[in-house]
Enzyme design. Sequence first.
Site, mmCIF file in Angstrom:
data_model
loop_
_atom_site.group_PDB
_atom_site.id
_atom_site.type_symbol
_atom_site.label_atom_id
_atom_site.label_comp_id
_atom_site.label_asym_id
_atom_site.label_seq_id
_atom_site.Cartn_x
_atom_site.Cartn_y
_atom_site.Cartn_z
ATOM 1 N N GLY A 63 -35.844 28.362 82.360
ATOM 2 C CA GLY A 63 -34.711 28.251 81.457
ATOM 3 C C GLY A 63 -33.476 27.766 82.190
ATOM 4 N N GLY B 169 -29.473 22.238 93.700
ATOM 5 C CA GLY B 169 -30.037 23.067 92.647
ATOM 6 C C GLY B 169 -31.255 23.872 93.048
ATOM 7 N N TYR C 200 -36.540 14.177 76.910
ATOM 8 C CA TYR C 200 -36.695 15.191 77.959
ATOM 9 C C TYR C 200 -37.798 16.182 77.600
ATOM 10 C CZ TYR C 200 -35.486 19.084 81.058
ATOM 11 O OH TYR C 200 -35.531 20.103 81.990
ATOM 12 N N ASP D 201 -37.842 8.316 96.036
ATOM 13 C CA ASP D 201 -37.583 8.160 94.604
ATOM 14 C C ASP D 201 -38.923 8.371 93.903
ATOM 15 O OD1 ASP D 201 -37.121 7.389 92.012
ATOM 16 O OD2 ASP D 201 -36.170 5.469 92.520
ATOM 17 N N SER E 262 -39.761 23.183 81.326
ATOM 18 C CA SER E 262 -38.505 23.674 80.751
ATOM 19 C C SER E 262 -38.769 24.477 79.487
ATOM 20 C CB SER E 262 -37.599 22.484 80.420
ATOM 21 O OG SER E 262 -36.558 22.850 79.541
#
Length: 244
Positions: free
Chosen positions: A177, A13, A146, A56, A133
């Site tokens: 977005g 991504g 989230y 992690d 976000s």
Amino acid sequence: MARTFVITGAGAGLGRALARRFAADGHRVVLLGRTPGKVEAAAAEIGENALALACDVSDPASVESAFSAIGERCGRIDVLINNAALFEPFELERGSPEQILAIVLTNLAGTILCSRAALPWMERGGHIVNVSSESVAMPFPHLSVYQATKAGVERFTESLFRELEPRGIRVSCVRAGAMYEEGKVWAVDPEARAAFGRAALERGIDLRSAPISHFASVVEVFRALVDLPEDLHAVLVALHARRP
């Protein structure tokens, strides 16, 4: 001058796209991800300017180990991009404790832990970029956890910016977005995805017709942000997809 970039969630991504772009500019990129195979494959594709390390971000010991290795191998960190995140839509009552904790620890605590671990290796002129976000400011359903973590990332960015300003280290947040790249599959349970789509439509949000931006386009904003002149700074950059 070549810089050292550390990018979390870099196995796929946006993280992978960022690593590709900055390596192509001649910088050294360190790709962090909790699945070693993914970051190793991405680093192998990029070539000699890339280093892959398992990390992690929700595990303090894993974060400390990864950043100690970065310090030993690279000597410094110029830019940290906190991109790692979990996105799982669900109604709070239906979410398991494990789901909730995983999202909070990865999205919010992970950003905080990695920023803390990077600071001993950062000097004046360094830059921390956190990824938020657009959902923070939109009435999306099934995203209470989230959205809360991403709102926390934005608040953390503002506070850390003020804390590090005297040291000459910039801290920014990019509110992004929906994004896509060829071949990427949204790894969400099909039933949860369908329920999310129906609930969004009930709130007047048609996800099927909403515009979506390409990772390659979003990457250019990060590039401009970390290349700002010394007398400029942006704490929050808000991006929205549009139809070209």
